[in-house]
Motif scaffolding. Structure first.
Motif, PDB file in Angstrom:
ATOM      1  N   ALA A  73       0.611  -1.170  -0.254  1.00  0.00           N
ATOM      2  CA  ALA A  73       0.205  -0.260   0.222  1.00  0.00           C
ATOM      3  C   ALA A  73       0.336   1.330   0.273  1.00  0.00           C
ATOM      4  O   ALA A  73       1.551   1.396   0.738  1.00  0.00           O
ATOM      5  N   ASP A  74       0.692   2.104  -1.199  1.00  0.00           N
ATOM      6  CA  ASP A  74       1.666   3.412  -1.151  1.00  0.00           C
ATOM      7  C   ASP A  74       1.086   4.664  -1.126  1.00  0.00           C
ATOM      8  O   ASP A  74      -0.085   4.856  -0.975  1.00  0.00           O
ATOM      9  N   THR A  75       1.027   5.204   0.161  1.00  0.00           N
ATOM     10  CA  THR A  75       0.341   5.933   0.800  1.00  0.00           C
ATOM     11  C   THR A  75       0.805   7.420   0.890  1.00  0.00           C
ATOM     12  O   THR A  75       2.096   7.405   1.019  1.00  0.00           O
ATOM     13  N   ALA A 108      -2.101   1.503   6.422  1.00  0.00           N
ATOM     14  CA  ALA A 108      -1.279   0.316   7.228  1.00  0.00           C
ATOM     15  C   ALA A 108      -2.152   0.346   8.957  1.00  0.00           C
ATOM     16  O   ALA A 108      -2.387  -0.627   9.227  1.00  0.00           O
ATOM     17  N   SER A 109      -3.731   0.242   8.184  1.00  0.00           N
ATOM     18  CA  SER A 109      -4.025  -0.817   9.300  1.00  0.00           C
ATOM     19  C   SER A 109      -3.775  -1.944   9.542  1.00  0.00           C
ATOM     20  O   SER A 109      -4.374  -2.536   9.630  1.00  0.00           O
ATOM     21  N   THR A 110      -4.416  -2.779   7.939  1.00  0.00           N
ATOM     22  CA  THR A 110      -3.260  -4.199   8.441  1.00  0.00           C
ATOM     23  C   THR A 110      -2.237  -3.770   7.838  1.00  0.00           C
ATOM     24  O   THR A 110      -2.334  -5.869   7.809  1.00  0.00           O
ATOM     25  N   ALA A 111      -1.345  -4.016   7.644  1.00  0.00           N
ATOM     26  CA  ALA A 111      -0.265  -3.876   7.198  1.00  0.00           C
ATOM     27  C   ALA A 111       1.027  -4.521   8.670  1.00  0.00           C
ATOM     28  O   ALA A 111       0.324  -4.230   9.880  1.00  0.00           O
ATOM     29  N   GLU A 112       1.301  -5.411   7.974  1.00  0.00           N
ATOM     30  CA  GLU A 112       2.487  -5.725   8.801  1.00  0.00           C
ATOM     31  C   GLU A 112       3.919  -5.344   9.703  1.00  0.00           C
ATOM     32  O   GLU A 112       4.762  -5.440  10.029  1.00  0.00           O
ATOM     33  N   LEU A 164      -1.521   1.962  15.243  1.00  0.00           N
ATOM     34  CA  LEU A 164      -2.143   0.745  14.553  1.00  0.00           C
ATOM     35  C   LEU A 164      -0.942   0.003  14.885  1.00  0.00           C
ATOM     36  O   LEU A 164      -1.810  -1.292  14.271  1.00  0.00           O
ATOM     37  N   ARG A 165      -0.625  -0.010  15.706  1.00  0.00           N
ATOM     38  CA  ARG A 165       0.140  -0.866  16.223  1.00  0.00           C
ATOM     39  C   ARG A 165       0.686  -2.322  15.113  1.00  0.00           C
ATOM     40  O   ARG A 165       1.043  -3.575  15.476  1.00  0.00           O
ATOM     41  N   VAL A 166       1.458  -1.896  14.184  1.00  0.00           N
ATOM     42  CA  VAL A 166       2.234  -2.528  13.153  1.00  0.00           C
ATOM     43  C   VAL A 166       3.134  -2.894  13.047  1.00  0.00           C
ATOM     44  O   VAL A 166       4.197  -1.660  14.646  1.00  0.00           O
ATOM     45  N   PRO A 167       3.447  -4.014  13.187  1.00  0.00           N
ATOM     46  CA  PRO A 167       4.558  -4.774  14.547  1.00  0.00           C
ATOM     47  C   PRO A 167       6.037  -4.898  13.867  1.00  0.00           C
ATOM     48  O   PRO A 167       7.042  -5.197  14.578  1.00  0.00           O
ATOM     49  N   HIS A 168       6.310  -4.150  12.362  1.00  0.00           N
ATOM     50  CA  HIS A 168       7.572  -3.885  11.958  1.00  0.00           C
ATOM     51  C   HIS A 168       7.314  -2.474  10.996  1.00  0.00           C
ATOM     52  O   HIS A 168       6.957  -2.889  10.408  1.00  0.00           O
TER      53      HIS A 168
END
Length: 440
Positions: free
Chosen positions: A94-96, A110-114, A140-144
């Motif tokens: 996803a290019d935001t 980014a809501s579904t991004a890991e 959003l708690r993006v892990p990495h």
């Protein structure tokens, strides 16, 4: 009938973010081009468009900037999704956008991004938008998170420049609670350390961007999260041969589900045993998120669309929800608004009881006394739903801890919500108001 175990395919969802002109679209174009993920006719069209502009080399940003306004202004406005694969992994990218007014688009992407790739111009270092994007990733708690220090060719590939930017960003990101942070010096225009190692930065001994994307650990497949299966559709074949068949179809939101597992159907709280699992019409003993499956239960229960089949720690259904939210619509969100709340496959009526505070996205400071939330603003709200919901805390499960608020009049998406999390916890209560009525 023999059963087949369908192995999960490694898939990484990641988002790119950065300030204006940091080179996000060029980086994505370079990543697609150098990984041989661009079709010949697409590349020919980009080369033709570049020549019309008087450019000798193809402008790789044109591979992702698809809107006419983006091409005319040279900026990213919408979230551009791209799908590509290497021999080691599949990717959804996803290019935001980088502009402040498109913060809601970054939240969407980014809501579904890991993993989030945050770009920084090596000449400018960490700027306000860099901190903003780090804060959104933390919320959003993006892990990495990957810090891609771009345009290293314009600072003579100087190691001290990269080291100073990496140290500043890492310290700020750590203060927000971001854990896994990797810094990579790159030049998207020249291709340094994007797919191929750079010949100009022998002082850097880490992976290229693509190498890191291919090897970073993807959550979910290991089954660390509890199983959550929102029922999307009930399958009841109208034939004598399958008159006893009752399957529940949907996408496994998290965790691993196995035949023989004890599960609970929410919000009713009734228990059952998984009698069978079908994946693409093939019987299997096990399924991993995010596979689309059909689940059969040994017990005959009243299960319908919107119910949640859960294993492991079970969320307690509640009508009172506290959540961090990002408002996405031009119309402000105010206390007293009546909305629809969509959680997985379940949609219920809800009331915005209170807007507790507005959150400064740059510092995550909470400012109380907010009358409402305008577009792109993030805050903390208290909601009351007409029916109980089985919400996980967002910090524990991003898929079943998130929800949307929808305008009941026209169906427009108003707000993205994250239950509990770092700004509060869902209240364990399904009791009516003091006068004995639910006023939703």
């Amino acid at each position: 009938m023999s059963t087949t175990t369908v192995e999960p395919t490694s898939l990484l969802r990641f988002a790119t973010a950065g300030s204006v002109d940091d080179g996000k679209s060029t980086l994505v174009g370079r990543l697609l081009h150098d990984s041989k993920s661009v079709l010949a006719d697409q590349l020919e069209a980009v080369e033709h468009a570049s020549r019309k502009r008087g450019q000798q080399a193809p402008d790789l940003a044109l591979l992702t900037d698809g809107l006419r306004a983006e091409r005319e202004q040279g900026i990213t406005i919408d979230v551009a999704y791209r799908y590509f694969a290497t021999p080691k992994r599949r990717f959804i990218l996803a290019d935001t956008p980088g502009h402040v007014q498109y913060t809601r688009n970054m939240v969407t992407g980014a809501s579904t991004a890991e993993l989030a790739v945050v770009l920084v111009d090596a000449r400018n270092g960490v700027v306000e938008q860099t901190r903003r994007h780090a804060a959104v990733a933390a919320l959003l708690r993006v892990p990495h998170v990957v810090l891609a220090v771009n345009k290293m060719d314009l600072v003579d590939y100087a190691e001290p420049v990269f080291a100073a930017i990496a140290a500043e960003f890492t310290a700020y990101a750590a203060s927000l609670g971001l854990g896994d942070i990797v810094a990579i010096p790159i030049s998207a225009l020249a291709g340094d350390n994007v797919v191929e190692p750079s010949a100009h930065m022998d002082w850097y001994g880490g992976p290229t961007l693509l190498e890191h994307l291919e090897t970073v650990q993807v959550a979910g497949v290991s089954g660390d999260e509890p199983a959550r299966f929102p029922v999307q559709y009930v399958i009841r074949p109208q034939s004598e041969e399958h008159h006893d068949y009752r399957g529940y179809a949907g996408q496994l939101a998290s965790g691993v589900l196995r035949t023989g597992d004890a599960v609970t159907v929410l919000p009713s709280g009734r228990t059952a045993t998984v009698a069978g699992i079908d994946v693409l019409g093939v019987e299997t003993d096990i399924a991993w998120a995010p596979q689309s499956i059909t689940v059969l239960l040994a017990e005959h229960l009243d299960v319908s669309r919107g119910d949640l089949i859960a294993a492991g720690p079970i969320p307690v259904p509640t009508k009172d929800v506290e959540a961090a939210v990002c408002h996405l619509h031009e119309r402000p969100l105010r206390a007293g608004d009546k909305v629809l709340l969509k959680h997985t496959t379940r949609t219920v009526r809800a009331l915005v009881k209170e807007i507790s505070c507005r959150i400064d996205i740059d510092t995550l400071e909470q400012r109380s006394g907010a009358e409402g939330l305008s577009v792109n603003e993030i805050g903390h709200v208290v909601l009351r739903t007409a029916e109980p919901l089985a919400l996980d805390d967002y910090t524990a499960n991003r898929r079943t801890g998130s929800f949307l608020l929808i305008d009941p009049a026209d169906g427009a998406t108003l707000t993205a919500g994250m239950a509990g999390g770092s700004f509060g916890t869902a209240v364990d209560s399904a009791a009516p108001d003091a006068n004995g009525e639910d006023r939703v």
